[in-house]
Design a protein around this motif. Structure first.
Motif, PDB file in Angstrom:
ATOM      1  N   VAL A  28       0.843  -1.192   0.000  1.00 53.92           N
ATOM      2  CA  VAL A  28       0.000   0.000   0.000  1.00 53.92           C
ATOM      3  C   VAL A  28       0.882   1.247   0.000  1.00 53.92           C
ATOM      4  O   VAL A  28       2.099   1.170   0.180  1.00 53.92           O
ATOM      5  N   GLY A  29       0.239   2.411  -0.152  1.00 59.13           N
ATOM      6  CA  GLY A  29       1.004   3.652  -0.243  1.00 59.13           C
ATOM      7  C   GLY A  29       1.271   4.328   1.089  1.00 59.13           C
ATOM      8  O   GLY A  29       2.313   4.970   1.266  1.00 59.13           O
ATOM      9  N   ALA A  30       0.343   4.224   2.044  1.00 56.67           N
ATOM     10  CA  ALA A  30       0.501   4.920   3.318  1.00 56.67           C
ATOM     11  C   ALA A  30      -0.460   4.326   4.347  1.00 56.67           C
ATOM     12  O   ALA A  30      -1.326   3.497   4.023  1.00 56.67           O
ATOM     13  N   PHE A  31      -0.303   4.792   5.596  1.00 55.83           N
ATOM     14  CA  PHE A  31      -1.152   4.336   6.694  1.00 55.83           C
ATOM     15  C   PHE A  31      -1.769   5.541   7.387  1.00 55.83           C
ATOM     16  O   PHE A  31      -1.088   6.539   7.646  1.00 55.83           O
ATOM     17  N   LYS A  32      -3.054   5.424   7.706  1.00 60.37           N
ATOM     18  CA  LYS A  32      -3.769   6.513   8.358  1.00 60.37           C
ATOM     19  C   LYS A  32      -3.867   6.250   9.858  1.00 60.37           C
ATOM     20  O   LYS A  32      -4.352   5.205  10.287  1.00 60.37           O
ATOM     21  N   ILE A  33      -3.407   7.226  10.628  1.00 63.16           N
ATOM     22  CA  ILE A  33      -3.563   7.188  12.074  1.00 63.16           C
ATOM     23  C   ILE A  33      -4.712   8.121  12.437  1.00 63.16           C
ATOM     24  O   ILE A  33      -4.647   9.331  12.183  1.00 63.16           O
ATOM     25  N   GLY A  34      -5.751   7.568  13.036  1.00 64.72           N
ATOM     26  CA  GLY A  34      -6.882   8.369  13.474  1.00 64.72           C
ATOM     27  C   GLY A  34      -6.854   8.580  14.978  1.00 64.72           C
ATOM     28  O   GLY A  34      -5.879   8.255  15.667  1.00 64.72           O
ATOM     29  N   MET A  35      -7.952   9.112  15.491  1.00 63.36           N
ATOM     30  CA  MET A  35      -8.013   9.456  16.916  1.00 63.36           C
ATOM     31  C   MET A  35      -7.892   8.242  17.827  1.00 63.36           C
ATOM     32  O   MET A  35      -7.308   8.320  18.912  1.00 63.36           O
ATOM     33  N   GLN A  36      -8.427   7.095  17.399  1.00 57.03           N
ATOM     34  CA  GLN A  36      -8.397   5.902  18.240  1.00 57.03           C
ATOM     35  C   GLN A  36      -6.965   5.487  18.557  1.00 57.03           C
ATOM     36  O   GLN A  36      -6.583   5.330  19.727  1.00 57.03           O
ATOM     37  N   LEU A  37      -6.158   5.316  17.525  1.00 56.05           N
ATOM     38  CA  LEU A  37      -4.779   4.864  17.718  1.00 56.05           C
ATOM     39  C   LEU A  37      -3.914   5.955  18.336  1.00 56.05           C
ATOM     40  O   LEU A  37      -3.122   5.697  19.249  1.00 56.05           O
TER      41      LEU A  37
END
Length: 240
Positions: A28-37
């Motif tokens: 994949v191209g990237a990873f999303k970090i949201g509020m949970q993590l």
């Protein structure tokens, strides 16, 4: 095409997140970090993912007075995020100051400038909810395009919007404007709590720059295989 795929790490622990990164970093191209993590593990999780070779989209949807978002944008830039999000509804001044701060800090440190993108209307919101609960009596597409144009005016790189608004944003903001699209579900996955959805093939065909996919990849027994299947669906948009 895999560079267009961003995986949402909607998990609560460093162990879970890094386990997924180890399986997926080359698919994949990237990873999303949201509020949970982020709220579970803190800002060091950004560095941990980068150490494994992953680019990071910090999706904390900053929305505050202009000075607060400006200073926060400086912090995220110094952490060498690939991309981060702020709310378009915060207004032009807030977005302008954020964009200016990012350019200044990345120039001073001689590091790649992160993409700054504006949240428009969440993909979990239907037209009925938009009107009756949010209180905006206009079509969602019209509001999304309005916010996209304001974001572009403010110097941001793009927006987050549902697949259903991609074509309208492209027409209003041009081909160089970044459109990050959640609410993407392959044919073999369920919609979950997303309302305004589209398949990967359809979203790419409409003109999405990046697709954000979470559970259809991370909840599978073999996340790497699921990611490759989605990339294959995306590639079909150009094979047709």
């Amino acid at each position: 095409m895999k560079e267009k795929l961003i995986v949402a790490l909607d998990v609560s622990t460093r162990q879970e997140a890094l386990g997924l990164v180890e399986q997926l970093w080359d698919s994949v191209g990237a990873f999303k970090i949201g509020m949970q993590l982020y709220n579970s593990e803190g800002p060091d999780i950004i560095r941990d993912i980068q150490a494994l070779g992953g680019k990071v989209f910090v999706d904390l949807k900053f929305h505050d007075i202009p000075n607060t978002v400006c200073q926060t944008s400086r912090v995220i830039t110094r952490r060498e995020a690939f991309m981060f999000s702020i709310h378009a509804s915060g207004g032009v001044e807030m977005m302008t100051k954020s964009a200016s701060a990012v350019r200044e800090v990345s120039g001073q440190l001689e590091i790649p400038k992160p993409l700054v993108i504006a949240i428009t209307v969440l993909t979990s919101i239907s037209q009925e909810v938009f009107e009756k609960e949010v209180g905006i009596s206009r079509p969602i597409e019209d509001q999304v395009v309005n916010w996209a144009k304001l974001a572009q005016q403010a110097g941001l790189d793009g927006v987050v919007a549902s697949p259903q608004e991609i074509r309208a944003i492209r027409n209003a903001c041009g081909n160089d404007f970044v459109i990050v699209t959640p609410g993407v579900r392959p044919l073999w996955a369920t919609a979950n709590d997303q309302k305004r959805v589209m398949t990967p093939k359809e979203a790419v065909k409409q003109g999405a720059t990046y697709l954000v996919v979470g559970r259809p990849i991370t909840a599978q027994q073999n996340p790497g295989e699921a990611a490759r299947k989605i990339v294959e669906e995306m590639e079909e948009a150009f094979d047709a």
